[in-house]
Design a protein around this motif. Structure first.
Motif, PDB file in Angstrom:
ATOM      1  N   LYS A 103     -39.598 -24.728  26.279  1.00  0.00           N
ATOM      2  CA  LYS A 103     -38.651 -25.220  25.293  1.00  0.00           C
ATOM      3  C   LYS A 103     -37.497 -25.987  25.928  1.00  0.00           C
ATOM      4  O   LYS A 103     -36.359 -25.828  25.537  1.00  0.00           O
ATOM      5  CB  LYS A 103     -38.104 -24.053  24.466  1.00  0.00           C
ATOM      6  N   ASP A 104     -37.784 -26.792  26.916  1.00  0.00           N
ATOM      7  CA  ASP A 104     -36.737 -27.591  27.549  1.00  0.00           C
ATOM      8  C   ASP A 104     -36.757 -28.995  26.957  1.00  0.00           C
ATOM      9  O   ASP A 104     -37.505 -29.858  27.392  1.00  0.00           O
ATOM     10  CB  ASP A 104     -36.944 -27.659  29.067  1.00  0.00           C
ATOM     11  N   PHE A 105     -35.931 -29.214  25.939  1.00  0.00           N
ATOM     12  CA  PHE A 105     -35.842 -30.526  25.298  1.00  0.00           C
ATOM     13  C   PHE A 105     -34.616 -31.257  25.814  1.00  0.00           C
ATOM     14  O   PHE A 105     -33.604 -30.658  26.137  1.00  0.00           O
ATOM     15  CB  PHE A 105     -35.734 -30.379  23.773  1.00  0.00           C
ATOM     16  N   ARG A 106     -34.718 -32.576  25.864  1.00  0.00           N
ATOM     17  CA  ARG A 106     -33.583 -33.420  26.244  1.00  0.00           C
ATOM     18  C   ARG A 106     -33.177 -34.252  25.034  1.00  0.00           C
ATOM     19  O   ARG A 106     -33.996 -34.514  24.157  1.00  0.00           O
ATOM     20  CB  ARG A 106     -33.976 -34.337  27.398  1.00  0.00           C
ATOM     21  N   VAL A 107     -31.930 -34.654  25.016  1.00  0.00           N
ATOM     22  CA  VAL A 107     -31.442 -35.490  23.911  1.00  0.00           C
ATOM     23  C   VAL A 107     -32.285 -36.752  23.850  1.00  0.00           C
ATOM     24  O   VAL A 107     -32.508 -37.424  24.856  1.00  0.00           O
ATOM     25  CB  VAL A 107     -29.945 -35.831  24.111  1.00  0.00           C
ATOM     26  N   GLY A 108     -32.777 -37.057  22.656  1.00  0.00           N
ATOM     27  CA  GLY A 108     -33.607 -38.241  22.457  1.00  0.00           C
ATOM     28  C   GLY A 108     -35.098 -37.944  22.424  1.00  0.00           C
ATOM     29  O   GLY A 108     -35.891 -38.799  22.036  1.00  0.00           O
ATOM     30  N   ASP A 109     -35.519 -36.736  22.814  1.00  0.00           N
ATOM     31  CA  ASP A 109     -36.938 -36.379  22.759  1.00  0.00           C
ATOM     32  C   ASP A 109     -37.411 -36.327  21.312  1.00  0.00           C
ATOM     33  O   ASP A 109     -36.666 -35.947  20.412  1.00  0.00           O
ATOM     34  CB  ASP A 109     -37.186 -35.004  23.386  1.00  0.00           C
ATOM     35  N   LEU A 110     -38.662 -36.691  21.111  1.00  0.00           N
ATOM     36  CA  LEU A 110     -39.269 -36.546  19.794  1.00  0.00           C
ATOM     37  C   LEU A 110     -39.916 -35.171  19.712  1.00  0.00           C
ATOM     38  O   LEU A 110     -40.614 -34.737  20.629  1.00  0.00           O
ATOM     39  CB  LEU A 110     -40.326 -37.637  19.564  1.00  0.00           C
ATOM     40  N   VAL A 111     -39.641 -34.468  18.615  1.00  0.00           N
ATOM     41  CA  VAL A 111     -40.138 -33.108  18.433  1.00  0.00           C
ATOM     42  C   VAL A 111     -40.778 -32.965  17.058  1.00  0.00           C
ATOM     43  O   VAL A 111     -40.531 -33.760  16.149  1.00  0.00           O
ATOM     44  CB  VAL A 111     -39.004 -32.063  18.589  1.00  0.00           C
ATOM     45  N   LEU A 112     -41.621 -31.936  16.915  1.00  0.00           N
ATOM     46  CA  LEU A 112     -42.209 -31.570  15.632  1.00  0.00           C
ATOM     47  C   LEU A 112     -41.591 -30.254  15.180  1.00  0.00           C
ATOM     48  O   LEU A 112     -41.294 -29.383  15.997  1.00  0.00           O
ATOM     49  CB  LEU A 112     -43.722 -31.411  15.757  1.00  0.00           C
ATOM     50  N   LEU A 113     -41.410 -30.085  13.880  1.00  0.00           N
ATOM     51  CA  LEU A 113     -40.807 -28.896  13.297  1.00  0.00           C
ATOM     52  C   LEU A 113     -41.876 -28.074  12.590  1.00  0.00           C
ATOM     53  O   LEU A 113     -42.665 -28.606  11.805  1.00  0.00           O
ATOM     54  CB  LEU A 113     -39.714 -29.295  12.308  1.00  0.00           C
TER      55      LEU A 113
END
Length: 123
Positions: free
Chosen positions: A47-57
């Motif tokens: 769960k290491d996301f960076r600002v600007g990454d595209l994610v699914l909910l």
């Protein structure tokens, strides 16, 4: 004399039972700590996301024959205790639980053709 020996035996049995309970409690506590460390380690790895990454909910109530994952959304900000801010394509931002997100992979998929020959059975 018989009552005295019986009383002492009962006293020892009660203390032995108490020791068994304490041992089971300590063993259970150690097991729970190990499972929690393992669980937390696995969550933080993926769960290491960076600002600007595209994610699914993840949606727990998608309806019949619909995907449980919606999106893509843009990852904006992370807050303490797992809360994150995401933004949809129309620019609306909202907070969600970070555990309900996964990384969106935006790569072209090469379709693989598979030819399946059907034979007519002999009657």
């Amino acid at each position: 004399m018989d009552l005295k020996n019986g009383g002492e035996t009962r006293f020892l049995q009660i203390h032995e039972l108490e020791e068994l309970r304490n041992h089971a409690y300590e063993s259970s506590s150690r097991y729970k700590e190990r499972v929690k460390r393992f669980h937390d380690k696995r969550i933080r790895e993926h769960k290491d996301f960076r600002v600007g990454d595209l994610v699914l909910l993840y949606s727990s109530r998608p309806g019949k024959l619909r995907s449980r994952w919606t999106g893509p959304y843009t990852f904006k900000e992370e807050f303490p205790y797992g809360a994150v801010t995401i933004e949809n394509l129309s620019g609306e931002t909202f907070k969600v639980n970070g555990h309900h997100l996964k990384l969106y992979i935006n790569e072209p998929v090469d379709p693989v053709e598979e030819i399946l020959e059907l034979h007519i059975p002999h009657t």
